[in-house]
Design a protein around this motif. Structure first.
Motif, PDB file in Angstrom:
ATOM      1  N   PHE A  38       0.855  -1.268   0.009  1.00 29.68           N
ATOM      2  CA  PHE A  38       0.674  -0.216   0.124  1.00 29.68           C
ATOM      3  C   PHE A  38       0.340   1.440   0.026  1.00 29.68           C
ATOM      4  CE2 PHE A  38      -2.978  -3.487   1.329  1.00 29.68           C
ATOM      5  CZ  PHE A  38      -4.251  -3.088   0.625  1.00 29.68           C
ATOM      6  N   GLN A  44      -2.419   2.176  -4.043  1.00 25.70           N
ATOM      7  CA  GLN A  44      -3.417   3.318  -3.633  1.00 25.70           C
ATOM      8  C   GLN A  44      -4.569   3.802  -4.409  1.00 25.70           C
ATOM      9  OE1 GLN A  44      -1.202   6.322  -1.641  1.00 25.70           O
ATOM     10  NE2 GLN A  44      -0.527   5.089  -0.064  1.00 25.70           N
ATOM     11  N   TYR A  76      -0.523   2.990   5.426  1.00 24.47           N
ATOM     12  CA  TYR A  76      -0.430   3.211   3.563  1.00 24.47           C
ATOM     13  C   TYR A  76      -2.333   2.437   3.472  1.00 24.47           C
ATOM     14  CZ  TYR A  76       4.026   5.285   3.486  1.00 24.47           C
ATOM     15  OH  TYR A  76       5.190   6.336   3.785  1.00 24.47           O
ATOM     16  N   ALA A  80      -5.156   4.765   1.330  1.00 21.58           N
ATOM     17  CA  ALA A  80      -5.544   4.783   0.142  1.00 21.58           C
ATOM     18  C   ALA A  80      -7.289   4.156   0.009  1.00 21.58           C
ATOM     19  CB  ALA A  80      -5.122   2.966  -0.231  1.00 21.58           C
TER      20      ALA A  80
END
Length: 98
Positions: A38, A44, A76, A80
């Protein structure tokens, strides 16, 4: 939801992209080559588009499970998910590690 793919067609697509899959796998070896990276900006964006239908259906939070594939996965992953959340909405993410 898990930070990895099981769908063969989506997994083949992700593997064809640069740096979308994390190297290695889980401790038990069951997710080798399936964990999403990610931290990758293009992943993302792709992931956010795949998740848009949940926001369209008024889902108000995400429950992420087993995102400890590396130190920053939960962070992360949440970034996203935040891509498509309207500014007028409050974003919630519940993250569970095992």
């Amino acid at each position: 939801r898990k930070p990895r793919l099981g769908n063969t067609q989506l997994l083949e697509y992700a593997r064809s992209q640069y740096s979308w899959i994390l190297p290695g796998g889980e401790e038990l070896g069951y997710a080798d080559g399936r964990n999403l990276n990610f931290a990758n900006n293009s992943l993302q964006s792709w992931y956010a588009n795949k998740q848009q239908h949940y926001l369209n259906e008024n889902v108000s939070f995400f429950w992420n499970d087993e995102g400890e594939t590396n130190y920053f996965t939960f962070y992360y992953w949440a970034i996203a998910q935040l891509f498509n959340v309207p500014n007028s909405n409050r974003y919630f993410s519940l993250n569970r590690a095992w």
